[in-house]
Design a protein around this motif. Structure first.
Motif, short mmCIF file in Angstrom:
data_model
loop_
_atom_site.label_atom_id
_atom_site.label_comp_id
_atom_site.label_asym_id
_atom_site.label_seq_id
_atom_site.Cartn_x
_atom_site.Cartn_y
_atom_site.Cartn_z
N PHE A 1 0.84 -1.19 0.00
CA PHE A 1 0.00 0.00 0.00
C PHE A 1 0.88 1.25 0.00
O PHE A 1 2.07 1.19 0.32
N VAL A 2 0.27 2.35 -0.35
CA VAL A 2 0.89 3.66 -0.22
C VAL A 2 0.02 4.49 0.73
O VAL A 2 -1.19 4.53 0.57
N GLU A 3 0.64 5.12 1.70
CA GLU A 3 -0.08 5.94 2.66
C GLU A 3 0.40 7.38 2.59
O GLU A 3 1.60 7.66 2.56
N ILE A 4 -0.58 8.30 2.54
CA ILE A 4 -0.32 9.73 2.63
C ILE A 4 -0.98 10.22 3.90
O ILE A 4 -2.21 10.15 4.02
N ALA A 5 -0.19 10.67 4.85
CA ALA A 5 -0.71 11.07 6.16
C ALA A 5 -0.55 12.57 6.35
O ALA A 5 0.50 13.14 6.03
N VAL A 6 -1.59 13.22 6.87
CA VAL A 6 -1.57 14.65 7.19
C VAL A 6 -1.84 14.78 8.69
O VAL A 6 -2.91 14.39 9.16
N SER A 7 -0.86 15.30 9.42
CA SER A 7 -0.95 15.40 10.88
C SER A 7 -0.92 16.85 11.33
O SER A 7 -0.28 17.70 10.70
N ASP A 8 -1.62 17.12 12.42
CA ASP A 8 -1.60 18.47 13.00
C ASP A 8 -1.63 18.35 14.52
O ASP A 8 -1.92 17.28 15.06
N ASN A 9 -1.32 19.44 15.19
CA ASN A 9 -1.43 19.49 16.66
C ASN A 9 -2.51 20.49 17.05
O ASN A 9 -2.35 21.29 17.96
N GLY A 10 -3.64 20.40 16.32
CA GLY A 10 -4.74 21.33 16.51
C GLY A 10 -5.71 20.92 17.60
O GLY A 10 -5.34 20.25 18.57
N ILE A 11 -6.98 21.27 17.41
CA ILE A 11 -7.97 21.11 18.48
C ILE A 11 -8.40 19.66 18.67
O ILE A 11 -8.94 19.31 19.71
N GLY A 12 -8.18 18.80 17.68
CA GLY A 12 -8.57 17.41 17.80
C GLY A 12 -10.06 17.19 17.61
O GLY A 12 -10.84 18.13 17.44
#
Length: 382
Positions: free
Chosen positions: A303-314
């Protein structure tokens, strides 16, 4: 001495049994050859005219023999996953073939099938007719695009009437306020600015409704191309740079080189852009958003995974199952203030499914979120 006598008796008994069994074995071999020859004679052949006709059909077509063996099939039948080797894959289709053979009459039905592992489900309209001598002809048309179009028509009026009434109502109120404040330059400037904001939001909403409708009626796997995940991720990050700068959000990318998938590059780029914009919108000033790619292996499938992460409000746990619904917003007031339409994640989910993949979320309130777009890796069979 007794043991030697027992051995001799065992040998003699074995020879006796072997001599007695030889005629039986010869008879079984003759019977086996006769049965095979009989089956060969009883299996009818597909005429050259029928074979040529099936080869010209745009629909999926296959001819099934009296023992449920696929005697011939065209490429479309194999592409839709109806045939594997000499057997019919969907059990529902095999049942229909057997019913038509027993009754000697034609029949039609709607079936759901899957091209291959990891591919989206397709809607099939199947017609089956018995040709005689145990032969059965099955023809299937892919109605997936038509079914999606019908669903769009059913949902469009309700969704649009619900979402458009807010900006349209705001524009009318602001226009009336602007008319009443013609002699107050400061009020005119203030109302004009808000009017422009609501107009921009209305334009974005209409654009995303059109985009979602287009995606639902366009199957990227009908004529897929090899897509560079590097290009998709970098293009998406570049499109979101200005938005990140405007909110003082640090946007980083860690992209593994050489990853490829099958599909539509524009659709995949739009999906990643929506994930990044969503992360920026729901992050505080000065937050961090990162985009990463990798190629995991799960049960021997790549598989190929594209992940977008943040440290926002959740996102609260009870809302995580709903965030991919159309027009749903975790924080409605904040979504409207930041220009969100509530369609971005719905577009991502549909794009992932159309490419045979999925999108998942991990999130904790106050700590941030990670959205992961997982797609089947492209396997170069050369």
């Amino acid at each position: 001495m007794i043991e030697d006598v027992e051995v001799v008796l065992a040998v003699v008994l074995g020879l006796a049994i072997g001599l007695a069994a030889m005629p039986v074995l010869r008879w079984l071999r003759v019977l086996s050859r006769a049965t095979q020859a009989d089956l060969a004679e009883r299996t009818p052949e597909v005429s050259g005219q029928l074979e040529a006709t099936i080869g010209l059909l745009r629909s999926a077509a296959l001819v099934v023999g009296p023992y449920d063996e696929v005697l011939m099939s065209n490429p479309r039948a194999r592409t839709l996953g109806l045939v594997r080797g000499s057997r019919i894959v969907p059990e529902e289709l095999l049942d229909l073939v057997r019913q038509a053979r027993r009754s000697g009459q034609g029949m039609g039905s709607a079936l759901k099938g899957r091209r291959e592992l990891g591919m989206p489900v397709v809607e099939l309209a199947v017609r089956i007719v018995a040709l005689g001598d145990g032969l059965v002809l099955a023809i299937a048309d892919d109605r997936s695009a038509q079914v999606r179009t019908d669903e769009i028509k059913r949902d469009f009026v309700g969704n649009v009437s619900h979402e458009l009434k807010t900006p349209v109502g705001a524009i009318r109120v602001l226009a009336e306020a602007l008319e009443g404040a013609y002699d107050d330059p400061e009020a005119v400037r203030r109302f004009s600015a808000r009017l422009i904001t609501e107009t921009d939001r209305l334009s974005e909403l209409i654009a995303q409704i059109i985009e979602l409708s287009r995606l639902q009626s366009d199957d990227p796997m009908l004529q897929p191309s090899v897509v560079s995940v590097d290009d998709v991720a970098r293009a998406a990050v570049d499109q979101c740079r200005e938005q990140a700068l405007a909110r003082s959000v640090q946007l980083n990318a860690a992209i593994a080189p050489g990853l490829t998938v099958l599909g539509d590059e524009h659709q995949l780029t739009t999906a990643v852009v929506n994930l990044i914009q969503n992360a920026i919108n729901y992050s505080d000033l000065g937050a961090r958003v990162s985009v990463t790619t990798r190629r995991p292996v799960d049960d021997d499938d790549d598989f190929v995974e594209i992940a977008v992460s943040d440290n926002g409000i959740g996102i609260a746990p009870d809302e995580q199952d709903r965030i991919f619904e159309r027009f749903y917003r975790v924080d409605y007031a904040r979504g409207r203030a930041e220009g969100g339409t509530g369609l971005g994640l719905a577009i991502v989910k549909h794009t992932a499914g159309a490419h045979g993949g999925s999108v998942n979320v991990w999130s904790k309130p106050g700590q941030g979120s990670t959205f992961t777009l997982r797609l089947p890796a492209y396997q170069d069979e050369r």
